[in-house]
Design a protein around this motif. Structure first.
Motif, mmCIF file in Angstrom:
data_model
loop_
_atom_site.group_PDB
_atom_site.id
_atom_site.type_symbol
_atom_site.label_atom_id
_atom_site.label_comp_id
_atom_site.label_asym_id
_atom_site.label_seq_id
_atom_site.Cartn_x
_atom_site.Cartn_y
_atom_site.Cartn_z
ATOM 1 N N THR A 1 -121.528 30.722 -19.598
ATOM 2 C CA THR A 1 -121.911 32.105 -19.878
ATOM 3 C C THR A 1 -122.024 32.955 -18.615
ATOM 4 O O THR A 1 -121.764 34.147 -18.638
ATOM 5 N N SER A 2 -122.435 32.333 -17.516
ATOM 6 C CA SER A 2 -122.684 33.110 -16.297
ATOM 7 C C SER A 2 -121.394 33.566 -15.627
ATOM 8 O O SER A 2 -121.273 34.722 -15.232
ATOM 9 N N SER A 3 -120.421 32.667 -15.538
ATOM 10 C CA SER A 3 -119.174 33.018 -14.838
ATOM 11 C C SER A 3 -118.076 33.412 -15.822
ATOM 12 O O SER A 3 -116.976 33.755 -15.420
ATOM 13 N N THR A 4 -118.368 33.334 -17.107
ATOM 14 C CA THR A 4 -117.437 33.633 -18.209
ATOM 15 C C THR A 4 -116.153 32.793 -18.150
ATOM 16 O O THR A 4 -115.070 33.265 -18.459
ATOM 17 N N VAL A 5 -116.342 31.523 -17.752
ATOM 18 C CA VAL A 5 -115.238 30.562 -17.724
ATOM 19 C C VAL A 5 -115.433 29.552 -18.853
ATOM 20 O O VAL A 5 -116.558 29.167 -19.156
ATOM 21 N N CYS A 6 -114.317 29.140 -19.461
ATOM 22 C CA CYS A 6 -114.382 28.145 -20.524
ATOM 23 C C CYS A 6 -113.743 26.843 -20.037
ATOM 24 O O CYS A 6 -112.667 26.865 -19.437
ATOM 25 N N ASN A 7 -114.418 25.728 -20.282
ATOM 26 C CA ASN A 7 -113.798 24.430 -19.995
ATOM 27 C C ASN A 7 -112.986 24.027 -21.217
ATOM 28 O O ASN A 7 -113.530 23.571 -22.219
#
Ligand SMILES: *Cc1c(COP(=O)(O)O)cnc(C)c1O
Length: 403
Positions: A155-161
């Motif tokens: 949520t913080s960096s708006t990256v999805c694994n």
């Protein structure tokens, strides 16, 4: 004895804004009316009615986690308490933990593992990228950690694994337990606990599930549960001890007074997910987020993460020079009664796309408030082009198929 009286007490009417703000940030998110109504009910925490509700919550959670496991537990606490429960019950002091870190929440998992005195290695993922399963697999093969922690949507960096299945498979080969934080993604995008071989899944109420904050869910695999059962020492945590929680969730016995209202609210939130079906819900979230993204780009702004690793449930938007996040947020809430989120470092603001946030009427209001607030602050954006792009992206679907 002289009893002192408190000074300056205000009623909520004097504190809350006259019109509630539309919550379009990174959580908490708006809740459906049925969830709000359920949250206003208190019943006996150990009676037959509660027992029936608990059975239903476990049944529906198994669907949302996509698992057959017999170890689903509720937690009276924030998503972080569920994270801590997973870590405290699966990580042994002195053991090796690999924490895949792509931002604030994955680092929180690492810190929690350090607090139970594990030897934690942080595998820091390059900014704006999903974790590379080959890099993770190499590390596991060389170092043999007992537990791996990772976040599905950071949520913080708006990256999805996006490669959880491959990462979990690599861990499984070396008998390493996998803990996944799915707080902001669960029920917004694909997640398959059994198929992917995840050993502990965590979710909070106030994000993907569109429920209240402070009540969370956790699921353990059979393998994780064997690990918990075979523990020979006493866990330092009492509230978060999964064996004690099992007393309430599977044996109708008292652990602590369950947050009955919150569990009723979770019941309704889960029931709405089951009624909608995961497939339709994933599709609604994807369409909604893509339409919002198209609108933002058409106004002339850029998104923080490239499409391949972009988290759709919380979209990060780069701020152009000359606009301060704080000013933008306060203009949006004061003038337009819409709230979005600031950032944890990067020069971005974030708009949530979780649960009830993903409805056409909320999208239009949010995008308008967003673009108009830039204009108020003297940064001229092409607001009409943005609104048109949102409209045409949503318009690809028939009227009956509106989100
Ligand atoms: C919000 C969030 C959490 C923490 O949830 P709290 O209820 O605030 O403790 C953990 N992980 C992720 C990915 C989140 O988005």
């Amino acid at each position: 004895m002289r009893i002192k009286s408190p000074q300056g007490i205000l009623s909520l009417d004097n504190i809350l804004p006259e019109e509630p703000l539309l919550m379009m940030g990174a959580g908490p998110v708006p809740i459906p009316a049925r969830v709000a109504a359920a949250n206003g009910i208190v019943i006996n925490h150990l009676g037959d009615t509660m027992a029936q509700i608990i059975e239903q919550v476990k049944l529906m959670t198994r669907y949302v986690f996509q698992t057959e496991t017999g170890h689903i537990l509720g937690v009276a606490g924030p998503g972080s308490a569920a994270m801590e429960m997973a870590v405290a019950n699966l990580v042994l002091p002195g053991s090796k933990v690999l924490s895949v870190c792509s931002g604030f929440f994955s680092n929180r998992l690492a810190e929690m593992a350090e607090r139970v005195e594990a030897n934690v290695v942080r595998l820091v993922v390059e900014k704006g990228q999903s974790a590379d399963p080959e890099v993770v697999a190499d590390y596991i093969a060389q170092n043999h950690p007992q537990v791996l922690t990772i976040v599905q949507g950071e949520t913080s960096s708006t990256v999805c694994n996006t490669n959880l299945a491959a990462i979990a498979a690599a861990a499984k080969e070396h008998n390493c337990l996998v803990i996944v934080d799915a707080v902001c993604t669960l029920s917004t995008m694909e997640f398959d606990m059994d198929e992917w071989g995840i050993d502990a899944v965590i979710t909070g109420g106030q994000k993907g599930l569109s429920c209240i904050p402070g009540v969370s869910l956790i699921g353990f695999s059979d393998k994780a549960w064997q690990h918990i059962e075979s523990r020979t020492y006493q866990l330092r945590h009492w509230c978060l001890d999964a064996k004690l929680a099992d007393q309430f969730w599977y044996k109708k016995a008292y652990h602590y007074t369950a947050p009955v209202s919150g569990i009723l609210a979770i019941h309704e939130a889960l029931r709405l997910v089951c009624t909608e079906t995961l497939k339709v819900r994933f599709d609604r979230h994807l369409r909604s987020s893509k339409a919002l993204q198209a609108g933002i780009e058409a106004m002339g702004l850029s998104l923080h993460v490239k499409p391949a690793a972009r988290l759709n449930s919380v979209v990060g938007i780069n701020l152009p020079d000359g606009v301060e996040g704080k000013q933008l947020l306060s203009t949006m809430s004061n003038r337009y009664k819409v709230e979005i989120s600031g950032s944890f470092g990067a020069n971005i603001v974030r708009i949530g796309q979780m649960g009830e946030q993903c409805r056409a009427h909320n999208l239009f209001r949010t995008l308008h408030a967003f673009g108009a607030s830039f204009n108020c602050l003297g940064q001229k954006l092409d607001l009409p082009a943005g609104m048109a792009a949102l409209e045409s992206s949503l318009d690809q679907y028939g009227f009956d198929d509106q989100i």
